[in-house]
Design a protein around this motif. Structure first.
Motif, PDB file in Angstrom:
ATOM      1  N   ILE A   1       2.443  -4.204  -2.767  1.00 27.08           N
ATOM      2  CA  ILE A   1       3.107  -5.468  -3.044  1.00 27.08           C
ATOM      3  C   ILE A   1       3.976  -5.342  -4.290  1.00 27.08           C
ATOM      4  CG2 ILE A   1       2.704  -7.933  -3.553  1.00 27.08           C
ATOM      5  CD1 ILE A   1      -0.101  -7.457  -2.280  1.00 27.08           C
ATOM      6  N   GLY A   2       5.111  -6.044  -4.283  1.00 23.73           N
ATOM      7  CA  GLY A   2       5.988  -6.039  -5.451  1.00 23.73           C
ATOM      8  C   GLY A   2       7.256  -6.801  -5.150  1.00 23.73           C
ATOM      9  N   ALA A   3       7.926  -7.241  -6.216  1.00 21.63           N
ATOM     10  CA  ALA A   3       9.178  -7.985  -6.039  1.00 21.63           C
ATOM     11  C   ALA A   3      10.302  -7.005  -5.718  1.00 21.63           C
ATOM     12  CB  ALA A   3       9.486  -8.779  -7.304  1.00 21.63           C
TER      13      ALA A   3
ATOM     14  N   GLY B   1     -10.462   5.850  11.896  1.00 20.23           N
ATOM     15  CA  GLY B   1     -10.442   6.617  10.657  1.00 20.23           C
ATOM     16  C   GLY B   1      -9.054   6.887  10.117  1.00 20.23           C
ATOM     17  N   LYS B   2      -8.032   6.257  10.707  1.00 16.54           N
ATOM     18  CA  LYS B   2      -6.689   6.436  10.158  1.00 16.54           C
ATOM     19  C   LYS B   2      -6.501   5.504   8.962  1.00 16.54           C
ATOM     20  CE  LYS B   2      -4.572   7.339  14.677  1.00 16.54           C
ATOM     21  NZ  LYS B   2      -4.336   8.781  14.673  1.00 16.54           N
ATOM     22  N   ALA B   3      -5.498   5.781   8.186  1.00 18.24           N
ATOM     23  CA  ALA B   3      -5.203   4.924   7.046  1.00 18.24           C
ATOM     24  C   ALA B   3      -3.807   4.338   7.209  1.00 18.24           C
ATOM     25  CB  ALA B   3      -5.274   5.733   5.757  1.00 18.24           C
ATOM     26  N   VAL B   4      -3.601   3.117   6.695  1.00 15.18           N
ATOM     27  CA  VAL B   4      -2.306   2.460   6.818  1.00 15.18           C
ATOM     28  C   VAL B   4      -1.886   1.905   5.462  1.00 15.18           C
ATOM     29  CG1 VAL B   4      -1.023   0.580   7.889  1.00 15.18           C
ATOM     30  CG2 VAL B   4      -2.707   1.833   9.234  1.00 15.18           C
ATOM     31  N   ILE B   5      -0.653   2.222   5.054  1.00 13.73           N
ATOM     32  CA  ILE B   5      -0.067   1.544   3.896  1.00 13.73           C
ATOM     33  C   ILE B   5       0.887   0.502   4.450  1.00 13.73           C
ATOM     34  CG2 ILE B   5       1.414   1.758   1.875  1.00 13.73           C
ATOM     35  CD1 ILE B   5       0.384   4.584   1.496  1.00 13.73           C
ATOM     36  N   PHE B   6       0.635  -0.748   4.087  1.00  8.53           N
ATOM     37  CA  PHE B   6       1.335  -1.859   4.703  1.00  8.53           C
ATOM     38  C   PHE B   6       2.229  -2.529   3.667  1.00  8.53           C
ATOM     39  CE2 PHE B   6       1.333  -6.338   6.184  1.00  8.53           C
ATOM     40  CZ  PHE B   6       1.876  -6.136   7.437  1.00  8.53           C
ATOM     41  N   ILE B   7       3.538  -2.499   3.924  1.00 15.59           N
ATOM     42  CA  ILE B   7       4.476  -3.180   3.032  1.00 15.59           C
ATOM     43  C   ILE B   7       5.083  -4.335   3.813  1.00 15.59           C
ATOM     44  CG2 ILE B   7       6.568  -2.962   1.640  1.00 15.59           C
ATOM     45  CD1 ILE B   7       6.012   0.062   1.527  1.00 15.59           C
ATOM     46  N   SER B   8       4.970  -5.537   3.270  1.00 14.76           N
ATOM     47  CA  SER B   8       5.503  -6.686   3.987  1.00 14.76           C
ATOM     48  C   SER B   8       5.947  -7.746   3.006  1.00 14.76           C
ATOM     49  CB  SER B   8       4.435  -7.280   4.906  1.00 14.76           C
ATOM     50  OG  SER B   8       4.880  -8.510   5.421  1.00 14.76           O
ATOM     51  N   HIS B   9       6.926  -8.554   3.419  1.00  9.67           N
ATOM     52  CA  HIS B   9       7.341  -9.654   2.571  1.00  9.67           C
ATOM     53  C   HIS B   9       6.615 -10.938   2.970  1.00  9.67           C
ATOM     54  CE1 HIS B   9      10.209  -9.783   5.977  1.00  9.67           C
ATOM     55  NE2 HIS B   9       9.947 -11.061   5.904  1.00  9.67           N
TER      56      HIS B   9
ATOM     57  N   ARG C   1      -4.099 -11.206   6.017  1.00  8.09           N
ATOM     58  CA  ARG C   1      -4.776 -11.074   7.313  1.00  8.09           C
ATOM     59  C   ARG C   1      -5.237  -9.660   7.597  1.00  8.09           C
ATOM     60  NH1 ARG C   1      -1.011 -13.229  11.633  1.00  8.09           N
ATOM     61  NH2 ARG C   1      -1.934 -11.616  12.895  1.00  8.09           N
ATOM     62  N   ILE C   2      -4.445  -8.689   7.193  1.00  9.91           N
ATOM     63  CA  ILE C   2      -4.685  -7.343   7.702  1.00  9.91           C
ATOM     64  C   ILE C   2      -5.219  -6.372   6.653  1.00  9.91           C
ATOM     65  CG2 ILE C   2      -2.317  -6.485   7.338  1.00  9.91           C
ATOM     66  CD1 ILE C   2      -4.273  -5.836  10.534  1.00  9.91           C
ATOM     67  N   ALA C   3      -4.866  -6.605   5.380  1.00 13.19           N
ATOM     68  CA  ALA C   3      -5.159  -5.567   4.378  1.00 13.19           C
ATOM     69  C   ALA C   3      -6.598  -5.622   3.888  1.00 13.19           C
ATOM     70  CB  ALA C   3      -4.197  -5.713   3.204  1.00 13.19           C
ATOM     71  N   ASP C   4      -7.117  -4.444   3.507  1.00 15.23           N
ATOM     72  CA  ASP C   4      -8.424  -4.369   2.850  1.00 15.23           C
ATOM     73  C   ASP C   4      -8.244  -4.384   1.339  1.00 15.23           C
ATOM     74  OD1 ASP C   4      -9.714  -3.939   5.347  1.00 15.23           O
ATOM     75  OD2 ASP C   4      -9.026  -1.852   5.259  1.00 15.23           O
ATOM     76  N   ARG C   5      -7.254  -3.598   0.896  1.00 11.71           N
ATOM     77  CA  ARG C   5      -7.035  -3.497  -0.536  1.00 11.71           C
ATOM     78  C   ARG C   5      -5.571  -3.761  -0.840  1.00 11.71           C
ATOM     79  NH1 ARG C   5      -7.599   1.528  -1.736  1.00 11.71           N
ATOM     80  NH2 ARG C   5      -7.402   1.130  -3.936  1.00 11.71           N
ATOM     81  N   PHE C   6      -5.288  -3.980  -2.123  1.00 11.89           N
ATOM     82  CA  PHE C   6      -3.901  -4.197  -2.521  1.00 11.89           C
ATOM     83  C   PHE C   6      -3.571  -3.335  -3.721  1.00 11.89           C
ATOM     84  CE2 PHE C   6      -4.458  -6.376  -6.512  1.00 11.89           C
ATOM     85  CZ  PHE C   6      -5.747  -6.899  -6.426  1.00 11.89           C
ATOM     86  N   SER C   7      -2.282  -3.104  -3.893  1.00  6.96           N
ATOM     87  CA  SER C   7      -1.793  -2.406  -5.071  1.00  6.96           C
ATOM     88  C   SER C   7      -0.468  -3.068  -5.417  1.00  6.96           C
ATOM     89  CB  SER C   7      -1.590  -0.929  -4.736  1.00  6.96           C
ATOM     90  OG  SER C   7      -1.062  -0.265  -5.840  1.00  6.96           O
ATOM     91  N   VAL C   8      -0.358  -3.535  -6.673  1.00 13.80           N
ATOM     92  CA  VAL C   8       0.838  -4.280  -7.051  1.00 13.80           C
ATOM     93  C   VAL C   8       1.735  -3.431  -7.952  1.00 13.80           C
ATOM     94  CG1 VAL C   8       1.727  -6.352  -8.179  1.00 13.80           C
ATOM     95  CG2 VAL C   8      -0.423  -6.442  -6.924  1.00 13.80           C
ATOM     96  N   LEU C   9       2.988  -3.348  -7.590  1.00 12.71           N
ATOM     97  CA  LEU C   9       3.978  -2.639  -8.396  1.00 12.71           C
ATOM     98  C   LEU C   9       4.851  -3.653  -9.128  1.00 12.71           C
ATOM     99  CD1 LEU C   9       5.312   0.156  -6.033  1.00 12.71           C
ATOM    100  CD2 LEU C   9       4.367   0.538  -8.307  1.00 12.71           C
ATOM    101  N   ARG C  10       5.178  -3.311 -10.382  1.00 14.87           N
ATOM    102  CA  ARG C  10       6.106  -4.162 -11.134  1.00 14.87           C
ATOM    103  C   ARG C  10       6.982  -3.237 -11.943  1.00 14.87           C
ATOM    104  NH1 ARG C  10       2.846  -7.959 -14.502  1.00 14.87           N
ATOM    105  NH2 ARG C  10       3.090  -6.481 -16.197  1.00 14.87           N
TER     106      ARG C  10
END
Lengths: 322, 506
Positions: free
Chosen positions: B36-38, B195-203, B210-219
């Motif tokens: 996540i990030g602007a 057992g696959k992994a997904v990095i999800f970027i969405s606006h 709804r879908i993510a387990d964890r988050f990581s915020v960029l600024r």
């Protein structure tokens, strides 16, 4: 770093002068006779006029960019030459209408080229090549009944002879100089000319800056057709006879003259002065090789090589400048 | 299949611009991570680093604890990392099957492509999205015949066709409809179970929750927060995305003029504007008002400006000074005193090899008579150059010799020559140096004072908050919020950009 730079028209002109001076050293050259030299130079320039005028239309379409080219120029020349020949039929009073017919027929063919290119999105190369075929077919149809006609005396006088016997400069050259000034005015001193360069560089920018790209493009192709038509009129005025292969030999040189004159073949940059210089260079080389009795095959090779050398020199210069 | 990828202290610079200064990211198989990030925070850059499209300038990538260098997308594929990009990477003339299996076509003897197997494998992939695609979706259909959502699905199928363990979905849901998003989420959950992994970027904030387990915020290229999605609220996430310490100085002309603008007449009125990316946008702009258009990139801002300018077809009503207009060509808009500063200056704003003079005069040549009054043109151009502080050797130099900021001044300068009543600006400060930016702000403020109407899209949220009287926030082709006065804060702007409804006055 100080940059050494000669503009292409000047470079082409220098090449022409050097070649001409060298030609004086040939066994049958003008030697030290200044009068003969002048006469020869005048004759070369006079012969360049026809190529120069036909290459004017080529200059415009190439400047307008996006692979712009007019491969129908040669066949338009033949067609309008024949039309002029037939229309005039030896009568001075028909010359004006023959002149107008040449321009209009050329413009219509050019407009068709433009329509195909802008609306049917046919590439200029294919569109004008196809048009060349169509026009050639048309010429054959006309020619089948064996063209009968004649050039009017006034045409020969206006094109081939000098204005007055005292000044030994053929009218064709004077016509060309005036024509060159008009072309310069068109390209550099009208909004239309500026728009031709603009659409040659970047049509999106042009459109977003309010240029009607479609209209400019149609006008460019129509004008190029009309100029080829004018070329046909002049050519027949000079030769006095017509035949099916009259115009075609001008096609390749008309593109080469534009390139030798330093106009970017990708469009958007160049001048008609350059094309004039290019036409003189090409005509000069051709006539030198002819006087040296070099066969046609070699002549073509030399012309092709000149074109390649000049273009690669301009390309290098641009590389240095940017 | 169990693996873990870790990006530590990643630094990435593009020339002088720092895209990532300290980006960190951890992902394990069987996990869905929301990034996540602007705008411009570095989301796309970090995904490009992981996928090998760009090489990092500092920091390291660890795969299962071991240092790896991902120098190209091929290496990434080899490591089982696959990306669905926002900008589509399909070749329009080729068929669906050929696109998906490009360079990996099943072969028969003599390296002849096994068509039958190719189509069969493609059918299998296509069946994943059964029911959400048009009927009769054949593997040999050319991609150019597909709609944007279908292309996006092919893009997804292409990414999973290599059977990766890590899939990066970069705004992959943006052009999908609801059913397709549902289907994609079902698939994502299946992948997770496998057992696959997904990095999800969405606006879309709602999708993230709804879908993510964890988050990581960029600024600003820095990772500023990580954690489990269930431990955080939308509001807290937005707080994380906003920089507190960063104070940008802006002089706002009309903080007090909100009441004034009411008394001024309406200049531009847009009603139910619809294009391919806009789905019914209505608003009004008063004379002399500086209205911002915000939101994440690609939410229809460009279409909004271009349709007013007459460059693209649209449905809906546009009125200028109460008069209904429908321009079909930019030249009509220009005649009505409207100017557009396009988003990509090299491609849309400049004639690179032509002179500064010709670039400045391009929209105005018709006013200089015949033969063109070149001296007057030069004087006028020089005046505009002075006004903009244009640094150049001469008016006759090609624009290609100018710096980025000065080239952008030329794009604006060509309109100043015509003195238009209304300016439409498409991210005019993108890729422009700080000094030039400051000059632009001053220019915009002055134009606004002179009574010019300005509609200003910017991908820089600080600019919008700092300069504008009002900001319309676009999200998925509609105006999600209109922010002004006290509600015009960066926090509300970002919330509305992400489609969170409690941000502004929705």
């Amino acid at each position: 770093m100080k940059r050494f730079y000669i503009s292409p028209p000047v470079a082409a002109l220098i090449l022409a002068v050097v070649l001409f001076l060298l030609s004086g050293l040939l066994p049958n050259g003008f030697g030290k006779d200044i009068h003969v030299a002048f006469a020869q130079a005048t004759n070369i320039v006079r012969l360049s006029v026809f190529l120069g005028v036909i290459a004017a239309g080529q200059t415009l379409v190439i400047l307008s960019g996006y692979e712009g080219i007019d491969l129908s120029a040669g066949s338009i020349v033949t067609l309008t030459a024949i039309l002029t020949y037939v229309t005039v039929n030896g009568r001075d009073d028909k010359v004006l209408s023959a002149f107008l017919i040449s321009l209009i027929v050329g413009a219509i063919i050019g407009l068709l080229n433009g329509l195909g290119i802008t609306f049917l999105k046919i590439s200029p190369f294919v569109m004008t090549l196809g048009m060349s075929g169509v026009v050639t077919g048309l010429i054959i149809i006309i020619n089948h009944g064996n063209v009968s006609g004649k050039v009017a005396p006034i045409m020969t006088r206006l094109i081939a002879r000098p204005l007055t016997p005292k000044i030994p400069i053929p009218n064709a050259i004077i016509i060309w100089v005036i024509f060159g000034i008009l072309m310069w005015l068109l390209l550099e001193r009208t909004a239309f000319g500026k728009h031709i360069f603009a659409i040659g560089v970047n049509r999106i920018t042009s459109r977003l800056s309010g240029v009607n790209v479609t209209a400019v493009n149609l006008a460019v192709y129509s004008l190029a057709g009309a100029l080829a038509g004018f070329g046909g009129f002049l050519v027949v005025g000079n030769t006095g006879v017509v035949f099916i292969a009259l115009g075609q030999p001008f096609l390749f040189p008309s593109i080469a003259a534009v390139a030798v004159g330093g106009t970017l073949l990708s469009g958007g940059k160049g001048s008609y002065w350059g094309t004039m210089a290019g036409a003189i260079v090409l005509t000069l080389i051709t006539s030198l090789l002819t006087t040296m009795q070099i066969p046609d095959s070699i002549r073509r090779m030399v012309l092709g090589a000149t074109l390649l050398v000049m273009i690669s020199i301009y390309g290098r210069q641009r590389g240095f400048r940017q | 299949m169990s693996a873990a990828l870790s990006a530590q202290h990643v630094v990435k610079r593009y020339g002088g611009v720092v895209a990532l200064s300290d980006a960190n990211l951890d992902i394990h198989s069987g996990e869905i991570l929301a990034l996540i990030g602007a705008n411009g925070s570095g989301k796309s850059t970090i995904s490009k680093v992981i996928n090998g499209v760009v090489d990092l300038d500092g920091g390291q990538l660890l795969l299962d604890g071991k240092l790896v260098r991902i120098t190209s997308p091929q290496v990434a594929k080899h490591l089982g990392i696959s990306t669905v990009f926002q900008e589509l990477s399909l070749i329009p003339q080729m068929s669906i099957a050929d696109n998906i299996w490009l360079t990996r076509e099943p072969l028969k003897s003599f390296k002849v492509i096994n068509r039958k197997l190719l189509n069969q494998k493609t059918e299998e992939l296509l069946s994943l999205f059964d029911g959400t695609l048009r009927t009769k979706f054949k593997p040999d259909l050319p991609v150019s015949a597909l709609s944007p959502d279908e292309k996006q699905i092919i893009e997804i199928l292409k990414a999973i066709s290599i059977d990766p363990w890590l899939i990066i979905l970069d705004e992959a849901t943006a052009s999908l409809d609801n059913r397709q998003v549902e289907r994609l989420f079902e698939l994502v959950r299946q992948w997770k179970a496998k057992g696959k992994a997904v990095i999800f970027i969405s606006h879309r904030m709602e999708e993230i929750f709804r879908i993510a387990d964890r988050f990581s915020v960029l600024r600003n290229g820095k990772t500023v927060g990580e954690g489990d999605i269930k431990d955080i609220t939308e509001k807290e996430l937005i707080q994380l995305m906003i920089e507190r310490e960063n104070v940008v100085q802006f002089t706002k002309v009309s903080a007090e003029s909100e009441s004034q603008s009411r008394t001024k007449s309406v200049y531009l009125e847009v009603e139910n504007l619809q294009t391919e990316t806009l789905h019914g946008v209505s608003f009004r702009v008063h004379e002399g008002e500086l209205v911002g258009v915000g939101g994440l990139r690609g939410q229809g801002q460009r279409d909004l400006l271009l349709s007013i300018f007459g460059d693209i077809p649209f449905h809906g009503n546009i009125k200028i000074k109460g008069q209904s207009i429908h321009f079909h060509h930019p030249k009509d808009a220009i005649k009505h005193g409207i100017a557009l500063v396009p988003g990509e200056r090299a491609r849309e704003g400049l004639l690179y090899i032509r002179t500064v003079l010709e670039n400045l005069l391009l929209p105005s040549w018709n006013k200089y008579g015949f033969p063109l009054k070149i001296r007057k043109a030069k004087e006028d151009a020089a005046r505009v150059g002075d006004r903009l502080n244009l640094v150049m050797a001469s008016l006759m130099d090609p624009v290609s010799s100018l710096s980025g900021g000065n080239a952008q001044k030329v794009v604006i300068g060509k309109w100043l020559l015509r003195n238009p009543q209304c300016y439409l600006l498409d991210d005019p400060t993108k890729g422009v140096d700080v000094n030039t930016k400051a000059e632009f702000y001053a220019l915009l403020t002055n134009l606004s004072k002179e009574g010019k109407t300005i509609l200003f899209y910017s991908s820089d949220d600080d600019e919008l908050v700092g300069l504008c009287d009002r900001v319309l926030v676009l999200h998925d082709g509609i105006i999600r919020a209109e922010l002004k006065g006290r509600t015009l804060t960066k926090e509300n702007l970002i919330a509305a950009s992400l489609g969170v409804s409690n941000g502004g006055e929705a």
